[in-house]
Design an enzyme around this catalytic site. Structure first.
Site, PDB file in Angstrom:
ATOM      1  N   HIS A 186      32.194 -34.022  78.711  1.00 10.58           N
ATOM      2  CA  HIS A 186      32.274 -35.365  79.278  1.00 10.58           C
ATOM      3  C   HIS A 186      33.706 -35.841  79.503  1.00 10.58           C
ATOM      4  CE1 HIS A 186      28.004 -35.324  78.464  1.00 10.58           C
ATOM      5  NE2 HIS A 186      27.975 -36.092  79.521  1.00 10.58           N
ATOM      6  N   ARG A 292      26.456 -43.586  84.586  1.00 14.00           N
ATOM      7  CA  ARG A 292      26.154 -43.091  83.231  1.00 14.00           C
ATOM      8  C   ARG A 292      26.207 -44.286  82.275  1.00 14.00           C
ATOM      9  NH1 ARG A 292      29.069 -38.315  85.113  1.00 14.00           N
ATOM     10  NH2 ARG A 292      27.938 -36.440  84.511  1.00 14.00           N
ATOM     11  N   ARG A 327      21.341 -44.653  85.353  1.00  7.97           N
ATOM     12  CA  ARG A 327      20.618 -43.767  84.451  1.00  7.97           C
ATOM     13  C   ARG A 327      20.504 -44.421  83.077  1.00  7.97           C
ATOM     14  NH1 ARG A 327      23.186 -38.010  83.053  1.00  7.97           N
ATOM     15  NH2 ARG A 327      24.560 -39.237  81.737  1.00  7.97           N
ATOM     16  N   GLU A 426      17.112 -31.513  85.057  1.00  5.02           N
ATOM     17  CA  GLU A 426      18.200 -30.810  84.363  1.00  5.02           C
ATOM     18  C   GLU A 426      17.663 -29.862  83.297  1.00  5.02           C
ATOM     19  OE1 GLU A 426      20.860 -33.752  82.694  1.00  5.02           O
ATOM     20  OE2 GLU A 426      19.231 -35.039  82.057  1.00  5.02           O
ATOM     21  N   ASN A 449      24.947 -29.826  85.387  1.00  6.69           N
ATOM     22  CA  ASN A 449      25.730 -29.595  84.160  1.00  6.69           C
ATOM     23  C   ASN A 449      24.796 -29.118  83.049  1.00  6.69           C
ATOM     24  OD1 ASN A 449      27.608 -30.792  85.762  1.00  6.69           O
ATOM     25  ND2 ASN A 449      27.614 -32.741  84.685  1.00  6.69           N
ATOM     26  N   ASP A 450      23.654 -29.781  82.950  1.00  6.32           N
ATOM     27  CA  ASP A 450      22.683 -29.369  81.937  1.00  6.32           C
ATOM     28  C   ASP A 450      21.759 -28.273  82.447  1.00  6.32           C
ATOM     29  OD1 ASP A 450      23.142 -30.752  79.485  1.00  6.32           O
ATOM     30  OD2 ASP A 450      22.678 -32.609  80.538  1.00  6.32           O
ATOM     31  N   ARG A 460      27.338 -25.852  77.250  1.00 12.60           N
ATOM     32  CA  ARG A 460      28.277 -26.282  78.284  1.00 12.60           C
ATOM     33  C   ARG A 460      29.663 -26.618  77.756  1.00 12.60           C
ATOM     34  NH1 ARG A 460      25.638 -31.992  80.344  1.00 12.60           N
ATOM     35  NH2 ARG A 460      27.716 -32.810  80.665  1.00 12.60           N
ATOM     36  N   CYS A 497      23.589 -34.785  91.074  1.00 12.10           N
ATOM     37  CA  CYS A 497      24.701 -35.549  90.500  1.00 12.10           C
ATOM     38  C   CYS A 497      25.492 -34.723  89.496  1.00 12.10           C
ATOM     39  CB  CYS A 497      24.200 -36.840  89.875  1.00 12.10           C
ATOM     40  SG  CYS A 497      22.993 -36.562  88.574  1.00 12.10           S
TER      41      CYS A 497
HETATM   42  C1  PEP Z   1      24.066 -33.236  84.401  1.00 12.16           C
HETATM   43  O1  PEP Z   1      23.563 -32.791  83.363  1.00 12.16           O
HETATM   44  O2  PEP Z   1      24.311 -32.542  85.409  1.00 12.16           O
HETATM   45  C2  PEP Z   1      24.446 -34.654  84.477  1.00 12.16           C
HETATM   46  C3  PEP Z   1      24.867 -35.191  85.599  1.00 12.16           C
HETATM   47  O3  PEP Z   1      24.363 -35.382  83.338  1.00 12.16           O
HETATM   48  P1  PEP Z   1      25.435 -35.352  82.136  1.00 12.16           P
HETATM   49  O4  PEP Z   1      26.621 -34.542  82.595  1.00 12.16           O
HETATM   50  O5  PEP Z   1      25.793 -36.767  81.850  1.00 12.16           O
HETATM   51  O6  PEP Z   1      24.663 -34.697  81.035  1.00 12.16           O
HETATM   52 MG    MG Z   2      22.789 -34.106  81.866  1.00 14.68          MG
END
Ligand code: PEP
Ligand code: MG
Length: 567
Positions: A186, A292, A327, A426, A449-450, A460, A497
């Site tokens: 993050h 977020r 979200r 995700e 990302n997830d 990650r 996203c």
């Molecule tokens: C993701 O998982 O791609 C996402 C946008 O959410 P975060 O990075 O906040 O987990």
């Molecule tokens: Mg995520």
């Protein structure tokens, strides 16, 4: 000398290092000093804290104006309040260290104020925490401040938490580098959102001392220690080139985002706070694809009330002309909020995270849903739920939403009864069930990302496995294509996203697969629009079909590189 890390946020940083020592401190209870010596330490710490706060007040007055600077006056008053100091002095007199005494008295006051119903009183708890942290850091000689540099620096740290990163001033922080972390941690995402070059996951950085000169290349992930004058010249040229390219992108302000053959893509932004609104506007984002909301919770010392949340959501939807996807709280995993007590878990990324926590705790979920619904009448707000893994969860979410609507109806508060709801895709189980989910919700947003971490079983934020973490993995791309097609059949919006949405190499695949929205950092809007304007939708469809026949991430990457060369 060069060290290699992971380029986490574009740009070149050139300047002096500031080594941040984490304040993960052990507090000793019983003093070994005489009473006089211990008391003297405390008095000096109060004087020094008072000087710091006065200084901050003066600076804040210039930057933020008298009203917002007022918070530092409140800190000063608290620091000098005899009720606070006498409690500490009494503990010191009983033989405790001043650090222990400050912590003990502050913790008590923080607990007392946090439990009050009144929002104003609750906010006092965060002021007390701020003041006591300052005192403790002074007593222990820890420099914990990352928000008050006198001259621009490159921050060197073990890691930066999201709440530390959010306080960085892009004008004073030329770049940051960390020992741990991955591209999608993050703090890396926030660095991109703030336009701060960053390299993470560098491993051993213990040789770097405060004051030494560094070159940070946020694109290649290379950090140069004690550069030669020719290396400095090269870096300065690179930095200028980067800025020139950024300027050229201004030609895309006000243009629609579309391919050569007029396939329109909605290009929206990822934001973490209402403070990012000016960035969306200045970079010509067409809306917000991911707000977020957890950063709103992280900014506070205690749970933000429905009213506080309502004001923040309303501010965003009112000032953005396009759609705003907010979200719901996504805490857990690598995101910790101290006042939300999560159970210790062996695998927090697979545990009670995000909507799982909200569904377990109605008192957490309901105020947020009420605040979102109330804000929905002020603009085009859509609500999105993270970490959905099963259809049953969608049904539970809808029931919670109905309950919130019922509360508002009883109270006589208005809300948009047609507010659109969507889910993040995700988790592989959600991706594979996309055809079913598409009948239940108004939109999907793919969180790569997830999705990458859960599909490839690759943490990650663990740099030891970062070579396995790739959004070019064919399994991930097959899931994305499946989701886009399933959404397309039900005519719902399918966006993305996750960080992959702004990867120029991948974008032809994403457009060809059928995505109609991309949500990127505000800083990436113009570059992404410029890139999309060079593509042809018909060709993108062919590429995405071809990619389904490839079997490794490196084959996919090679293929996409060839596509990029032939554009
Ligand atoms: C993701 O998982 O791609 C996402 C946008 O959410 P975060 O990075 O906040 O987990
Ligand atoms: Mg995520």
């Amino acid at each position: 000398m060069n060290i290699q890390g992971i380029g986490a946020s574009s740009g070149i940083g050139l300047g002096q290092a500031f080594v941040y020592e984490s304040s993960d401190i052990e507090i000793i209870e019983d003093s070994l000093l005489s009473l006089e010596e211990e008391m003297c330490l405390f008095t000096k710490a109060i004087e020094s804290a008072s000087d710091d706060i006065k200084n901050l007040y003066e600076r804040a007055k210039i930057r933020l104006g008298e009203k917002d600077a007022g918070v530092f006056q409140a800190h000063l008053m608290f620091l000098e309040d005899p009720e606070f100091t006498s409690g500490i002095e009494a503990l010191i007199e009983s033989g405790k260290t001043s650090t222990f005494a400050v912590k003990n008295v502050s913790d008590m006051l923080i607990a007392m104020f946090s439990s009050m119903d009144d929002d104003y009183m609750k906010e006092r708890a965060s002021d007390i925490k701020d003041v006591s942290d300052r005192l403790i850091n002074i007593l222990l000689g820890v420099n914990a401040s990352l928000d008050s540099f006198e001259s621009p620096v490159i921050i060197v740290a073990e890691d930066l938490t999201p709440s530390m990163t959010v306080t960085l001033d892009p004008k004073m922080v030329l770049a940051f580098i960390t020992r741990v972390g991955g591209k999608t941690s993050h703090s890396a995402i926030m660095a991109r959102n703030m336009g701060i070059p960053a390299v993470v996951g560098l491993g051993d950085i213990s040789d770097i001392e405060s004051g030494s000169v560094l070159i940070v290349n946020g694109d290649t992930g290379q950090v140069t220690l004690s550069p030669t004058s020719s290396e400095l010249d090269d870096a300065e040229t690179l930095r200028k080139d980067y800025l020139i390219k950024q300027n050229m992108l201004q030609a895309f302000v006000g243009k629609e985002t579309m391919t050569q053959d007029k396939k329109r893509i909605e290009l929206v932004c990822n934001i973490g706070s209402d403070k990012d609104i000016p960035l969306v506007q200045s970079n010509d984002g067409e809306g917000v694809g991911l707000f977020r909301s957890e950063f709103l919770y992280m900014d506070q010392e205690s749970m933000p009330s429905e009213e506080t949340q309502f004001k923040a959501y309303k501010a965003v939807v009112e000032s953005i002309s396009g759609p705003v996807i907010i979200r719901t709280l996504d805490v857990g995993g690598d995101k910790d909020i101290p006042y939300i007590k999560l159970d210790e878990e062996m695998n927090p990324f697979l545990g009670v995270r995000a909507v799982r926590l909200c569904l377990k705790d109605s008192q957490l979920f309901q105020p947020q849903l009420c605040a979102l619904l109330r804000a929905s009448v002020y603009g085009h707000l859509k609500i999105m739920f993270p970490m959905v893994s099963s259809l049953e969860e969608v049904h539970l979410i809808k029931a919670e939403l109905e309950k919130a609507k019922e509360t508002l109806r009883k109270r006589g508060d208005s809300y948009d009864s047609n507010v659109e709801i969507g889910i993040m895709i995700e988790i592989p189980s959600a991706a594979l069930m996309a055809d079913m989910f598409a009948k239940e919700v108004d939109f999907f947003s793919i969180g790569t990302n997830d999705l990458v971490q859960y599909t490839t079983a690759t943490d990650r934020i663990n740099q030891n496995v970062s070579h396995l973490y790739s959004h070019y993995h064919p399994a991930v791309l097959r899931l994305i294509k499946f989701v886009a097609e399933a959404g397309g059949r039900e005519n719902i919006m399918v966006g993305m996203c996750g960080e992959a949405a702004s990867d120029p190499l991948l974008i032809p695949f994403l457009i060809g697969a059928g995505l109609n929205e991309l949500s990127v950092s505000p800083y990436k809007v113009l570059a992404t629009r410029s890139h999309i304007s060079t593509l042809t939708y018909e060709k993108c469809k062919e590429y995405s079909k071809e990619i389904m026949n490839l079997s490794t991430a490196s084959q996919v990457r090679d293929y996409l590189e060839t596509v990029a060369l032939n554009q």
